[in-house]
Write an enzyme that holds these catalytic residues in place. Sequence first.
Site, PDB file in Angstrom:
ATOM      1  N   CYS A 104       0.840  -1.203   0.000  1.00  0.00           N
ATOM      2  CA  CYS A 104       0.000   0.000   0.000  1.00  0.00           C
ATOM      3  C   CYS A 104       0.872   1.249   0.000  1.00  0.00           C
ATOM      4  O   CYS A 104       1.567   1.549   0.984  1.00  0.00           O
ATOM      5  CB  CYS A 104      -0.925   0.009   1.217  1.00  0.00           C
ATOM      6  N   ALA A 116      -0.187   4.050   2.523  1.00  0.00           N
ATOM      7  CA  ALA A 116       0.236   3.786   3.899  1.00  0.00           C
ATOM      8  C   ALA A 116       1.655   4.285   4.172  1.00  0.00           C
ATOM      9  O   ALA A 116       2.033   4.463   5.340  1.00  0.00           O
ATOM     10  CB  ALA A 116       0.144   2.293   4.202  1.00  0.00           C
ATOM     11  N   CYS A 145      -1.211   3.883  -6.790  1.00  0.00           N
ATOM     12  CA  CYS A 145      -2.041   3.237  -5.780  1.00  0.00           C
ATOM     13  C   CYS A 145      -1.919   1.730  -5.980  1.00  0.00           C
ATOM     14  O   CYS A 145      -1.757   1.257  -7.110  1.00  0.00           O
ATOM     15  CB  CYS A 145      -3.494   3.685  -5.916  1.00  0.00           C
TER      16      CYS A 145
END
Length: 237
Positions: free
Chosen positions: A83, A86, A200
């Site tokens: 991710c 994150a 992403c």
Amino acid sequence: MKKTIGILGGMGPEASAYMFQLIIKHTKVKQDQDHPPCVLLSLPQIPPRTEAILGKGPSPVPLLIEGTRRLQAAGADFIIMPCITAHYFLDEVQPHSPLPFINLLEECSSWVENHLSRVRTLGLVASTGTVISKLFHHSMEKLGKKVIQPTPEEQEKVMMAIFGPGGIKAGTTSGPPKETVVQIAHSLITRGAEAIIAGCTEIPLVLFPTDISVPLVEPMKIGARKAIIEAGCEPIE
């Protein structure tokens, strides 16, 4: 002795499995034993990263830290986190992590510097959290490169393609979600992007190099290659 790769996943589960698949596919092997040992922790209960960045939801940091400890207990030597959004919280997580991280932003910057030195403008297709936090903007600015992003209306479409009903996180990697992401990538190219960043975790599940006329920068693939090397294996060039 090969090191064990720890994959801190669940954000989302399919993209985490894709990272594991990238490690498998990009390792030069002749037999099973040539692959690096891997531990995949899928922890979907980690709160949404974009909502936390926007101040609309709980921080994912406590569960991210818990994930690092679970990976250590399972035998991992270092961590890769699929991710990208994150990574906004990485500075908060690393001081409490028992294991070092591969930073996808840093690896992506190094790759762009080495492979796309003549490119000056990159288009970013990513979650709103990644766009607003300017993770890629800042890392690419250090290389003297500019990052352009979708218009607000286009960004809403990106989020719908990823998070909406029937979106990528719901398991749909064809049809409208893919069409939307490809269309917005083309819009960025029209506006001057000389390369597109799949910024992403879910974007490379629907956007492929063959979909666009400029290079596709894939942080997950770049990070997977780094993890293979760090584990003591040979990557496929």
